[in-house]
Design an enzyme around this catalytic site. Sequence first.
Site, mmCIF file in Angstrom:
data_model
loop_
_atom_site.group_PDB
_atom_site.id
_atom_site.type_symbol
_atom_site.label_atom_id
_atom_site.label_comp_id
_atom_site.label_asym_id
_atom_site.label_seq_id
_atom_site.Cartn_x
_atom_site.Cartn_y
_atom_site.Cartn_z
ATOM 1 N N LYS A 44 0.824 -1.219 0.000
ATOM 2 C CA LYS A 44 0.000 0.000 0.000
ATOM 3 C C LYS A 44 0.851 1.259 0.000
ATOM 4 O O LYS A 44 0.507 2.249 -0.629
ATOM 5 C CB LYS A 44 -0.868 0.059 1.280
ATOM 6 C CG LYS A 44 -2.103 -0.803 1.260
ATOM 7 C CD LYS A 44 -2.998 -0.507 2.469
ATOM 8 C CE LYS A 44 -2.294 -0.739 3.794
ATOM 9 N NZ LYS A 44 -3.229 -0.718 4.944
ATOM 10 N N LYS A 45 1.946 1.252 0.785
ATOM 11 C CA LYS A 45 2.661 2.513 1.048
ATOM 12 C C LYS A 45 4.104 2.528 0.557
ATOM 13 O O LYS A 45 4.803 3.530 0.698
ATOM 14 C CB LYS A 45 2.624 2.819 2.555
ATOM 15 C CG LYS A 45 1.182 2.990 3.052
ATOM 16 C CD LYS A 45 1.046 3.289 4.517
ATOM 17 C CE LYS A 45 -0.432 3.332 4.908
ATOM 18 N NZ LYS A 45 -0.649 3.434 6.337
#
Length: 131
Positions: A44-45
């Site tokens: 996600k990051k």
Amino acid sequence: MKRIITFGTFDVFHVGHINILERAAQYGDHLTVGVSSDALNFSKKGRYPIYPESDRCKIIRSLKFVNEVFVEESLEFKKKYIEKCNADILIMGDDWAGRFDWVNEICQVIYLPRTPSISTTEIIEVVKSIK
Ligand code: C2G
């Protein structure tokens, strides 16, 4: 009896995390928390969390208004997790507004306002800038 589910990374645990979990718990009688795995957070990051998933789970499990904790491996398994824990309501912060509406055929979806002016990313930046 109403069962609530919520998800998050909860890295570098802070008061914004407490606020959403506390408010989520008030919507029902039982709160289950899906804690993002280290690998999911990376996807996600683009970085691994500061605290590993085992520590993040331990912190969340120790909160008095949390009843159950599991590791969330993928955003796409939302429905499977909701069914498994029999949740009536999914609660997320409004940075996710609209993103999980696709589960609303099996449970109600509520987005709560985020706590302003605090985030894990900002805390990391502040700590890094301390000389
Ligand atoms: N949050 C909040 N206020 C803040 C910071 C976070 O209300 N100031 C909420 C977020 O909206 C989220 C929860 O706290 O509902 C956890 O936030 P993160 O740890 O940033 O979670 P995230 O990485 O967005 O993972 O399946 C969903 C994801 O796993 C959510």
